[in-house]
Every structure is written in structure tokens, then in C-alpha cells.
Design a protein around this motif. Structure first.
Motif, mmCIF file in Angstrom:
data_model
loop_
_atom_site.group_PDB
_atom_site.id
_atom_site.type_symbol
_atom_site.label_atom_id
_atom_site.label_comp_id
_atom_site.label_asym_id
_atom_site.label_seq_id
_atom_site.Cartn_x
_atom_site.Cartn_y
_atom_site.Cartn_z
ATOM 1 N N ALA A 117 20.789 61.129 18.296
ATOM 2 C CA ALA A 117 21.222 62.318 19.040
ATOM 3 C C ALA A 117 20.141 62.778 20.014
ATOM 4 O O ALA A 117 20.429 63.121 21.178
ATOM 5 C CB ALA A 117 21.568 63.439 18.064
ATOM 6 N N LEU A 118 18.891 62.798 19.558
ATOM 7 C CA LEU A 118 17.794 63.228 20.438
ATOM 8 C C LEU A 118 17.655 62.296 21.636
ATOM 9 O O LEU A 118 17.480 62.751 22.771
ATOM 10 C CB LEU A 118 16.487 63.261 19.638
ATOM 11 N N ALA A 119 17.742 60.978 21.374
ATOM 12 C CA ALA A 119 17.614 60.024 22.480
ATOM 13 C C ALA A 119 18.760 60.182 23.466
ATOM 14 O O ALA A 119 18.574 60.064 24.693
ATOM 15 C CB ALA A 119 17.581 58.600 21.919
ATOM 16 N N ASP A 120 19.966 60.465 22.946
ATOM 17 C CA ASP A 120 21.141 60.669 23.799
ATOM 18 C C ASP A 120 20.953 61.923 24.644
ATOM 19 O O ASP A 120 21.100 61.905 25.877
ATOM 20 C CB ASP A 120 22.381 60.784 22.905
ATOM 21 N N ALA A 177 16.487 53.666 27.493
ATOM 22 C CA ALA A 177 15.662 53.698 28.720
ATOM 23 C C ALA A 177 14.209 53.830 28.307
ATOM 24 O O ALA A 177 13.865 54.494 27.342
ATOM 25 C CB ALA A 177 16.094 54.874 29.591
ATOM 26 N N GLY A 178 13.329 53.206 29.074
ATOM 27 C CA GLY A 178 11.917 53.256 28.712
ATOM 28 C C GLY A 178 11.634 52.577 27.397
ATOM 29 O O GLY A 178 10.861 53.072 26.580
ATOM 30 N N GLN A 179 12.325 51.475 27.155
ATOM 31 C CA GLN A 179 12.209 50.767 25.882
ATOM 32 C C GLN A 179 10.744 50.399 25.604
ATOM 33 O O GLN A 179 10.024 49.919 26.481
ATOM 34 C CB GLN A 179 13.069 49.502 25.919
ATOM 35 N N GLY A 180 10.296 50.639 24.392
ATOM 36 C CA GLY A 180 8.929 50.318 23.998
ATOM 37 C C GLY A 180 7.974 51.491 24.152
ATOM 38 O O GLY A 180 6.864 51.464 23.620
ATOM 39 N N GLN A 181 8.365 52.535 24.879
ATOM 40 C CA GLN A 181 7.509 53.701 25.077
ATOM 41 C C GLN A 181 7.820 54.753 24.004
ATOM 42 O O GLN A 181 8.966 54.892 23.573
ATOM 43 C CB GLN A 181 7.747 54.319 26.456
ATOM 44 N N PRO A 182 6.797 55.504 23.572
ATOM 45 C CA PRO A 182 7.054 56.591 22.630
ATOM 46 C C PRO A 182 8.093 57.572 23.193
ATOM 47 O O PRO A 182 8.269 57.681 24.418
ATOM 48 C CB PRO A 182 5.678 57.252 22.470
ATOM 49 N N PHE A 183 8.741 58.274 22.304
ATOM 50 C CA PHE A 183 9.843 59.154 22.691
ATOM 51 C C PHE A 183 9.424 60.143 23.772
ATOM 52 O O PHE A 183 10.158 60.366 24.741
ATOM 53 C CB PHE A 183 10.341 59.902 21.446
ATOM 54 N N PHE A 184 8.252 60.771 23.597
ATOM 55 C CA PHE A 184 7.844 61.834 24.508
ATOM 56 C C PHE A 184 7.082 61.311 25.725
ATOM 57 O O PHE A 184 6.607 62.097 26.552
ATOM 58 C CB PHE A 184 6.979 62.858 23.761
ATOM 59 N N ILE A 226 21.187 69.556 14.195
ATOM 60 C CA ILE A 226 19.861 68.975 14.443
ATOM 61 C C ILE A 226 18.779 69.976 14.047
ATOM 62 O O ILE A 226 17.742 69.611 13.475
ATOM 63 C CB ILE A 226 19.733 68.555 15.918
ATOM 64 N N ARG A 227 19.012 71.243 14.338
ATOM 65 C CA ARG A 227 18.037 72.283 13.982
ATOM 66 C C ARG A 227 17.776 72.288 12.479
ATOM 67 O O ARG A 227 16.624 72.281 12.034
ATOM 68 C CB ARG A 227 18.584 73.645 14.413
ATOM 69 N N GLU A 228 18.833 72.273 11.708
ATOM 70 C CA GLU A 228 18.686 72.360 10.250
ATOM 71 C C GLU A 228 17.894 71.171 9.714
ATOM 72 O O GLU A 228 17.029 71.323 8.843
ATOM 73 C CB GLU A 228 20.091 72.422 9.620
ATOM 74 N N VAL A 229 18.139 69.983 10.247
ATOM 75 C CA VAL A 229 17.436 68.783 9.782
ATOM 76 C C VAL A 229 15.970 68.814 10.203
ATOM 77 O O VAL A 229 15.061 68.564 9.395
ATOM 78 C CB VAL A 229 18.126 67.502 10.313
ATOM 79 N N LEU A 230 15.699 69.129 11.461
ATOM 80 C CA LEU A 230 14.324 69.071 11.968
ATOM 81 C C LEU A 230 13.448 70.156 11.358
ATOM 82 O O LEU A 230 12.250 69.929 11.109
ATOM 83 C CB LEU A 230 14.305 69.177 13.489
ATOM 84 N N GLU A 289 4.172 58.686 18.578
ATOM 85 C CA GLU A 289 3.470 57.490 19.019
ATOM 86 C C GLU A 289 4.334 56.239 18.897
ATOM 87 O O GLU A 289 3.847 55.131 19.126
ATOM 88 C CB GLU A 289 2.179 57.308 18.192
ATOM 89 N N THR A 290 5.588 56.418 18.521
ATOM 90 C CA THR A 290 6.474 55.270 18.292
ATOM 91 C C THR A 290 7.658 55.350 19.237
ATOM 92 O O THR A 290 8.250 56.423 19.429
ATOM 93 C CB THR A 290 6.988 55.258 16.836
ATOM 94 N N ALA A 291 8.025 54.204 19.778
ATOM 95 C CA ALA A 291 9.216 54.161 20.632
ATOM 96 C C ALA A 291 10.456 54.398 19.772
ATOM 97 O O ALA A 291 10.532 53.926 18.635
ATOM 98 C CB ALA A 291 9.307 52.799 21.316
ATOM 99 N N PRO A 292 11.429 55.130 20.289
ATOM 100 C CA PRO A 292 12.636 55.413 19.479
ATOM 101 C C PRO A 292 13.365 54.156 19.045
ATOM 102 O O PRO A 292 13.876 54.101 17.927
ATOM 103 C CB PRO A 292 13.483 56.291 20.396
ATOM 104 N N ASP A 293 13.400 53.133 19.905
ATOM 105 C CA ASP A 293 14.102 51.918 19.491
ATOM 106 C C ASP A 293 13.349 51.217 18.368
ATOM 107 O O ASP A 293 13.939 50.659 17.444
ATOM 108 C CB ASP A 293 14.325 50.978 20.670
ATOM 109 N N THR A 294 12.006 51.286 18.419
ATOM 110 C CA THR A 294 11.210 50.695 17.345
ATOM 111 C C THR A 294 11.457 51.429 16.029
ATOM 112 O O THR A 294 11.617 50.817 14.967
ATOM 113 C CB THR A 294 9.715 50.750 17.698
#
Length: 982
Positions: free
Chosen positions: A125-128, A3-10, A65-69, A81-86
Motif C-alpha cells: 500500500a505504501l509503495a502504491d 519504480a526505482g527498483q533496488g533503492q531504499p523506499f525513502f 495503515i495508521r493502526e498497523v504502523l 535502508e532496504t528497497a521495497p522490492d527486496t
């Protein structure tokens, strides 16, 4: 799809998530800020309340996810500044190129793949969790991620093999093309439906016709090694984690095939031995790496195997075993939400998949549009074709999405391949919060509703399906992994090693035995399995009995007839189970000579007694027109095997008792000896002619003479002959002196009876009771026999003579021999001396052959030898009151002279002998060795109790002790009394 393809994650406000512990979530966010000191864009983004709230909840809810991030905050920095799909596309491109460059080694490739996959994994996982991905988007990205990793590893390995001269790639820049290495993705990978922490199921084939492959004979080894390295690259855990766990067990017959299988061998397997669950698995198969074009060709060749032309209702009985635990469990209580398996449990994901796949197998042969691998898409196609209602389509599609989301969140917690909802309060609430629920109760309510909806549709679909499991429970033997429900069912049925039993039954389904190679045989066996397992489970050592049945299957040349017979004839199934559980000796006979079981096809087998006339009639019919010497002997061996077995079966089932079995075994031996003698005489005379006036007679001694043979008895024989006084030699092409003629002929007879052949052995033969024992000639002239018995024989030899019975040969000679024996036994004897000899002989036997234990019925004090010696003494000393001499111990003991033994003593001895006979016949039928009372087959223990007419084995043993004491007491009293008489 994002959803919101092309938009940054946040750029789009993420879905709201509620942590379990708000204070801990705030602390974890502070930890993230601290670790992101070098990530200015992320630090700025964390000042946004919505972003901060979302990330703090994720950190608290998902330890993985906590351990990785916290270790790699740059992952989030890239999303500012980057879309998740990109970003995902870039990561996949990096993975795809990870093998390139001459400096890349296996170690550096493993490190690169793990880091790139981890970032992509967390991003998906974050996008989901943020609501940016629908379920299909999540599974699609996970599938693409797995494919990219597999292909990178495959490209590296192919280039490496090419450099080592193992293969010759047509295009080193594009290693996969034309390589002949086919990697099929199966299951959820094949269907583009991979779950978050899924194994990847692969099948690896080799196209041996491919130019890249040098020596086809070496290709299996080369590509199996490459496949092993592929698994290591993807699966081994290092400091950077792992890429994907790999499962290769969906390949044909995984227990006995290499990791990489030649295409021709695979096609041969699927067409000849492929199972219906493998057809179902192939619905989702597609080439994911390696030689994609060759993989497509293989699947095209397999299409007729998977997609049969006609409505395949006949195979649905077998297909049902693919997922027995998805059976409609109506009336079996409530589903426990906590601890429920979202994938395999009632109303779960696999139930929906099986709902779709079964109908695809039925109809896909006629309707190509039903051959897709995507579950939701196929629900739509099934509805279009009218196979299911639109309501069923919509309901199942919605619940499938819901359940897949639950599955993903269970796995996002710790990146573990689990499908089970936590049972503890905190763990269960954690999944509920990740699903967007505020409280566990609402989530549990919706989850239970989803399961109920799925279960209702599944039950409706299969209400008319064959009921194979009945009330047995889960019975799933497909694939190569133990189904937990099946292990539980087997344990409840009575099996102590359920996992081993699963392995054995999977062997049947893989068609490794001749009896299970045909699809029809396997389907019959699948239908029979619940009844078979239930019957074996009711024995006291179910594992042992079923393993004996497995040995039987190994030896069967074909299985359809037996499986069909057992399915339609429950008593016969019960009998087979009885044999396997109670009679190891009979089970071994069936295993080595399965043809003996054919006799049970006669429905009158238990209605007719195995009398001599009955056996003789069947023998004549069985021998037919066979005239060749070896043919006659082979037919005798086959006949004897079958009828010894059938007599034993009658004894086992209680159709006849021990004494009757002894007479039947002896009658059978008489016939075999007579026919073998006739065949030997005819064959011998072809070369050596005949002796003028020559006649032959055979005396049965020991248990053959007394008609007390058991299933495993040797036969004691004495061969006697007579001829004209002036006959010096035979008249054949190669004449022999008369005495030599009969010695050689007897040796030929011994060979005919006891030499091992392809059809086995008729009888082991013992000639030690002949005059002079092993020192004397094997054949004795009748005159020498009479002279020896009158002038030289010991008391024990006359005792043995009391059981001598003419069994085969010239009737005139046999009559003469019988009268001669009567005369010898009637000779006057000193009772006191005879009694003394009997007592000394019994003491010598007891010293040189002491009894092994209580169950050594023959040698124990007060055992069978004591009873036989009493009868033999009575026969030699005129203490038997019978019109005609009998060789049977039982008859003699029943007719002891009152002056020798009071009637009550005679009755006691007869009862003891009959008890011993019933027990020893049963033991010799069922066992080849001695009785181990602490380790008896439980079925045999029951049979011994039946034979003794007592309720349990302890009482049988106690009774045996009392009987033996009584017999020994009477033996001592009778012999002492005889020695006192003048």
C-alpha cells in the motif's frame, strides 16, 4: 514493477498526498515518532520534510495503515535502508518457509502468516500510494502474496496429513509435488490481478489417480477436511487479524458438492452441466498451490469445454446473464458518483472484464492467443485480431487502470472488501486525496468520465446482443452470491423474498433437475427467465407461485420442449402462471403428472367443447389397439388425468362455465366407468366364464347421477345385475355361484377404478347408496333392487334415487332400470310426511356436520343441500313439470310446479344453484382443502370474483350471505307449506 527498483523506499521522493485534516495528520506523525522510540533509522528519516509529509498524510487518510504502523513501526524501520522490492521478496520467502520445522503447529503457522502478510500488505500500500508501483505492480505483488500464503498452508496441511497416515507423499520435503491436491486460483487471483482487500476465489480438485492418495473412496472426505482447515488457517480472525478471506463457491454446483471434488466428477459436470458463466470463470483459472502439474493437466482437459472450436454466438444469450447489470442502461438517468460500485456498477471494472471475456469466449476456440487471463493484455490481443479498435483498447485499458486504483484506495481505508465509493463528504474526499486530487469535484469529474467511456464502449459492443432482460432490470443468477441489482429488480417485480428466489433460480442453472441438465435446456430457460419472472411478479403472491413452478420443474423428465413452447407462446406462459398462482390443486397435478400438460399442445383445445362425443372420439383413438387388461386400465387412467386437467383448464380460463364443467366431468366419468366395466367383464370371464343371460348395469348416483361432478369428486355407484332364472353358476374354468360371480366382479371393478397404481387412480368409488348401504352386498339383483325400493327404502333413499342415472352396462338392462326407477319415484306419497322427513334429515345433517364457514357451500344453511333437498322433494311429490324426468338439480328447480313454488321463487333458487355451482366448481378445481378466505391464493380470489360476477371478494362473501339467507327462507317456507297441506 517497482519504480526505482533496488533503492531504499525513502531514497526517491514519494508522491505528494494531502491530508483532510492537517492538524490531525501532524498529531498522528507525533504519535508515530513516539511509538518509534526503538527505531533510530526511522526517527532520523522522519526529520526529512518530504518523508514526514507523506507519512503524516498516509496516517491520516488510511485508518488501517495508521493502526498497523503505530503498532509496528519496525515495518518502516526496515524500509529506511532496504528497497521495497527486496523487503517484499524477503517477506514472501519467509512466508514460503513458515510451514517448515517440526515445531510448527497450526496455531503458530496462523500467527506467522498473519504478521508477515500484514507487513507485506502495508508495504504494498505504501509503495502504491508513494507512486513507486504501477497498478499492475500492485496487483502482481498482492497476487504473489496470496499464493505464498496459500502454498505455505497447503504444505503444512499435506505434511500433517502424511504424518497422520491419511496420505503418502512421494517427497515430504516438497509436499505439494505429486500430492493430488489441486488448488485452482480463480478470478483476480488466477489472472494475477488481485485487489487490495480481495477475497481469494479457489476451486479444489482431487486427482484420485495420484499415488499419494491411498483409498480413493476416502479421498473426498480427507481432502474436504484439509480444505476446511485451509480456509480456517487463512480466513479466521485472531488477535493478529486474518490472512485472506476464502470463497469456494465457484466450484461446480456448490450447494450440493463437497469442498474438494474428484477430477473425474468435475470433468463430468463441466462437460454435461457446465454453464456459460462457468466457462467465462475458467478463463482466469490457474493452479496456484498443491499439485501444480496435476492442475495444469485438468485445465488442459477442460480447454475444449472452455474454448469451443466454432464462433459461439448461440451461447452469448446465456453468457449475457453473467453480468446483467452491466447492461447498457441508456436513458435511465445519471450515474450517482457517490455510492457508486466501482466493480459492479455501470461503467465499472466488471464491465471491462466482461467486455473482454465475452469476446474471448466467442473467438478463443479458434485463436489461442485470445485465451489469456490478464485483462489489459487481452485488450491488446483483441485489437491485434481486429475484434476491437485501437481506440477502444487504449481507452478501456486507461480506464481499467484508473478504476482499479480507485478500488484499491477505497479498500486501503479500512482493509475492507468494499467497492463502493463513500457517500459522505469526508469519506469521498478521503478517496480523492489518496488518488492525488486536491478537491473532490475534480476527482468526481474524472471518475464520471471514466464510467461514461467504459459504458459507451460496452453499449457499442452489445448493441446487437440478444435483449433478454428487456425493461425488466438486472437479472443475474450466476455463481452463488446474490447480485444486489437483481434483488432490487425482483422486489420491484413483486417478489417478497428475492434472495430465496435467487437461490431457486440458481438451482435451475446448476442443472440439478432432469429438465435443466442439458446446456440447451438451460439456455432456453435463461432466455425465458425475464418473461417468466415478470409474469409471476404480476400475480399477488409471486413467491408462492414461482415455488410451485419450481416443483413442476423438479418433476419434468425434460425441459427443452416446454421452455421453447412457453417462449414462443405467451398465452400459454400466462396460463401456466395462472395455474401456479390460482390453482394449487392443478399445480400439484402437473407436478406429479407433467404429461397432463401435453394436452395443451393442441391449438384447438379452447375452440372445442368437451362434449361426450368429443371425449369418446379421443378416447377410442387413445386406447388404440390395446388389448391387455392392465394396459387398458393404465391408458384409461392417463386419459382421465389429462382430460380432467383440460376440462379444468377450460373452466379456469372461462372457456366453459361451472355447470358446463360439471357435465363434462360427468361425461368423462361415464366413459371411464363404461370402458373399465367392459375390460373387467372380459378379464373376469377369462377365468370364471359367464352366467347364462347375465347382464350388468351401473347407476350413477349423487353428483355423477345429476351430472354435477367437480374436478375432485368421488363417484357414487350402484351395480345391478340380472340373469336367467335357472342360471345357478358361471360356465368358466373356475365357476362361481351367480350371486358370488357378480359380487366378485364388482369388487374387481372397484379395484380397477380406485386402486392406486403407477399411473394413479381413476376415481374414488362410494357404494353406500346401494340397498341396505354398507350392510348389503356390493352387487344387487334387479329384482331385489325393485323390491327393496318399493318396500324397505327410507325417504332419504328415494330422495337419492331422484338423481339416479344409468351410466354404463347392458343397454336393455339399463332401459329396464330406468323405467323401474321412474315407476318407484311415481309411487304415491304423503307430501306432509315426506316434507317432515326432509326437514328432520336436514336438521340432523346440520347437527352432525355443521358448516365450517361461509364458504362451505354444501353444508351451510341455505347452501347446496337445501337446494338439492327442495328439488328432490319436488321430484318425489310430483311437483315438477317436465315431460321427461331429469336428474339435474338445476333443471328440476327451473321446472317447479307453480302450485308448489311461484316462478319468482323458482328463478331465485335456480340463480342460487348456478352461483353455488360456479363457485364450487372453481374451488374444487383449484383447492384440495377448505377455503381460507384470509389466505386464498390471490389468483383464486380473482377467479371467484369472476365466477360470482362481482368486483371483490368482500362483496362476494356479502352476496353469498344474502343468497344463503334467501335459500333457507324458501326452504323453510316450502317445507312448512307442504306440511300444512292435507
Amino acid at each position: 514493477m517497482l519504480a526505482g527498483q533496488g533503492q531504499p523506499f525513502f531514497a526517491r521522493e514519494p508522491k505528494s498526498l494531502i491530508p483532510i485534516d492537517a492538524e490531525k495528520a501532524a498529531e498522528l506523525l507525533a504519535d508515530l515518532r513516539e511509538s518509534a522510540a526503538d527505531c533510530p533509522k526511522l526517527l532520523k528519516q522522519l526529520s526529512d520534510p518530504a518523508s514526514a509529509a507523506f507519512l503524516s498524510a498516509v496516517l491520516e487518510l488510511s485508518p488501517f495503515i495508521r493502526e498497523v504502523l503505530l503498532r509496528r513501526p519496525a515495518i518502516l524501520e526496515a524500509l529506511c535502508e532496504t528497497a521495497p522490492d527486496t523487503r517484499l521478496e524477503q517477506l514472501l520467502a519467509d512466508i514460503s518457509a513458515a510451514w517448515e520445522g517440526s515445531e510448527v503447529t497450526e496455531t503458530t503457522l496462523m500467527a506467522s502468516l498473519r504478521k508477515l502478510k500484514q507487513e507485506a500488505h502495508v508495504l504494498i500500500a505504501l509503495a502504491d500510494l508513494a507512486g513507486l508501483l504501477e497498478t499492475a505492480g500492485t496487483t502482481g505483488w498482492l497476487t504473489r502474496l496470496a499464493e505464498a500464503c496459500i502454498q505455505a498452508a497447503v504444505c503444512f496441511l499435506l505434511r500433517d496429513a502424511d504424518a497422520a497416515g491419511k496420505i503418502a507423499l512421494p517427497d515430504r520435503a516438497r509436499p505439494q509435488a505429486g500430492s493430488g491436491w489441486i488448488i485452482l486460483g480463480m478470478g483476480k487471483l488466477g489472472a494475477h490481478e488481485l485487489n487490495y482487500s480481495s477475497d481469494i476465489d479457489l476451486i479444489v480438485f482431487i486427482d484420485e489417480t495420484c499415488q499419494a492418495i491411498g483409498d480413493p473412496l476416502e479421498s473426498v472426505d480427507v481432502f474436504s477436511r484439509l480444505t476446511r482447515r485451509l480456509v480456517r488457517i487463512l480466513q479466521d480472525r485472531t488477535a493478529d487479524g486474518y490472512v485472506f478471506r476464502v470463497d469456494l463457491r465457484l466450484r461446480p454446483d456448490p450447494g450440493s458438492t463437497p469442498l474438494a471434488i474428484p477430477v473425474e466428477a468435475a470433468l463430468h459436470y463441466y462437460e454435461g452441466r457446465g454453464q456459460n458463466w462457468e466457462r467465462a470463470a475458467m478463463i482466469k483459472a490457474r493452479p496456484v498451490a498443491g499439485d501444480i502439474e496435476a492442475g495444469r493437466k485438468v485445465l488442459a482437459e477442460l480447454a475444449p469445454y472452455v474454448w469451443r472450436k466454432y464462433l459461439d454466438y448461440a451461447a452469448i444469450a446465456d453468457v449475457h446473464s453473467i453480468k446483467r447489470q452491466i447492461h447498457a442502461h441508456k436513458g435511465l438517468g445519471d450515474i450517482a458518483v457517490r455510492g457508486h460500485n466501482v466493480k459492479l456498477g455501470r461503467g465499472g471494472i466488471r464491465e471491462i472484464e466482461f467486455f473482454v471475456q465475452t469476446q474471448q469466449l466467442i473467438a478463443g476456440g479458434r485463436f489461442p492467443e485470445l485465451r489469456g487471463s490478464a485483462t489489459i493484455a487481452m485488450l491488446g490481443k483483441l485489437a491485434e485480431r481486429g475484434w476491437i479498435t485501437p481506440e477502444a483498447r487504449d481507452a478501456l485499458a486507461a480506464k481499467y487502470v484508473f478504476l482499479r486504483d480507485v478500488e484499491h484506495r477505497i479498500q486501503m481505508i479500512a482493509d475492507e472488501q468494499t467497492h463502493v465509493l463513500p457517500e459522505d463528504d469526508e469519506g469521498f474526499l478521503r478517496v480523492a486525496r489518496m488518488m492525488g486530487y486536491e478537491n473532490a469535484e475534480d476527482f468526481a469529474k474524472d471518475f464520471l468520465s471514466a464510467l461514461g467511456t467504459v459504458e459507451d464502449h460496452y453499449a457499442a459492443l452489445f448493441e446487437q446482443a440478444p435483449e433478454l432482460g428487456g425493461e425488466t432490470g438486472n437479472l443475474v443468477f450466476t455463481g452463488d452470491v446474490d447480485d444486489p441489482g437483481t434483488l432490487e429488480t425482483l422486489s420491484e417485480l413483486g417478489f417478497e423474498r428475492p434472495s430465496d428466489i435467487c437461490r431457486v433460480i440458481r438451482t435451475w442453472h446448476f442443472g440439478r433437475y432432469r429438465a435443466t441438465r442439458s446446456a440447451e435446456a438451460r439456455e432456453r430457460l435463461t432466455e425465458l427467465s425475464p418473461a417468466l419472472l415478470k409474469a409471476f411478479g404480476e400475480t399477488k403472491r409471486a413467491d408462492e407461485a414461482l415455488l410451485r413452478f419450481d416443483e413442476l420443474l423438479k418433476g419434468l423428465p425434460a425441459g427443452i420442449q416446454l421452455f421453447s413452447l412457453l417462449q414462443s407462446n405467451p398465452p400459454l406462459l400466462g396460463l401456466l402462471v395462472l395455474i401456479m398462482s390460482a390453482a394449487p390443486r392443478l399445480a400439484d397435478i402437473i407436478t406429479r403428472k407433467p404429461h397432463v400438460f401435453d394436452g395443451l399442445l393442441d391449438p384447438a383445445i379452447f375452440a372445442e367443447m368437451p362434449t361426450r362425443a368429443y371425449l369418446e372420439e379421443r378416447l377410442e383413438s387413445f386406447l388404440g389397439n390395446g388389448r391387455l387388461y392392465e394396459e387398458i386400465l393404465d391408458r384409461l387412467r392417463i386419459f382421465a388425468d389429462e382430460h380432467r386437467f383440460l376440462i379444468g383448464i377450460r373452466l379456469l380460463t372461462g372457456a366453459i362455465d361451472g355447470p358446463r364443467a360439471g357435465r363434462a366431468f360427468s361425461d368423462l366419468a361415464d366413459l371411464m366407468i363404461g370402458k373399465a366395466l367392459a375390460a373387467v367383464l372380459e378379464e373376469f370371464s377369462r377365468r370364471h366364464g359367464k352366467v347364462a343371460g347375465g347382464r350388468v348395469g351401473i347407476l350413477g348416483m349423487g353428483k355423477l347421477g345429476s351430472r354435477e361432478l367437480t374436478a375432485g369428486s368421488d363417484i357414487d355407484l350402484i351395480l345391478l345385475y340380472d340373469h336367467d332364472e335357472d342360471a345357478e353358476e358361471s360356465d368358466g374354468e373356475k365357476p362361481l355361484p351367480s350371486s358370488q360371480y357378480y359380487i366378485r366382479m364388482t369388487q374387481r371393478l372397484i379395484s380397477a377404478l380406485s386402486a392406486p397404481t403407477a399411473e394413479g387412480v381413476l376415481y374414488e368409488v362410494d357404494l353406500r347408496l346401494r340397498p341396505s348401504g354398507n350392510k348389503g352386498p356390493v352387487a344387487t339383483h334387479i329384482a331385489s333392487f325393485g323390491k327393496y325400493q318399493r318396500n324397505e327404502a327410507w325417504t332419504w333413499e328415494h330422495m337419492a334415487l331422484t338423481r339416479a342415472r344409468p351410466v354404463a352396462g347392458d343397454e336393455g338392462l339399463l332401459a329396464h332400470v330406468a323405467s323401474e326407477i321412474d315407476a318407484i319415484l311415481a309411487l304415491p306419497r304423503d307430501p306432509a310426511k315426506t316434507a317432515k322427513d326432509v326437514v328432520e334429515m336436514r336438521a340432523l345433517i346440520e347437527k352432525e356436520k355443521p358448516p365450517r364457514d361461509l364458504w362451505d357451500l354444501k353444508l351451510k344453511p341455505g347452501g347446496i343441500i337445501d337446494l338439492e333437498f327442495i328439488a328432490q322433494f319436488a321430484g318425489l311429490t310430483g311437483n315438477v313439470e317436465m315431460k321427461h324426468r331429469s336428474t339435474a338439480t338445476d333443471d328440476v328447480l327451473a321446472h317447479l310446479a307453480p302450485t308448489f313454488a311461484e316462478p319468482s321463487v323458482s328463478d331465485e333458487l335456480v340463480d342460487a344453484h348456478r352461483l353455488y355451482t360456479r363457485l364450487s366448481q372453481t374451488i374444487r378445481l383449484c383447492l384440495t382443502g377448505k377455503v381460507e378466505s384470509d389466505d386464498l391464493p390471490p389468483g383464486l380470489a380473482d377467479l371467484l370474483c369472476r365466477a360470482a360476477e362481482l368486483p371483490d371478494l368482500k362483496r362476494v362473501e356479502s352476496h353469498l350471505e344474502q343468497v344463503a339467507k334467501g335459500v333457507r327462507k324458501q326452504f323453510d317456507a316450502l317445507m312448512r307449506g307442504a306440511m300444512r297441506k292435507v
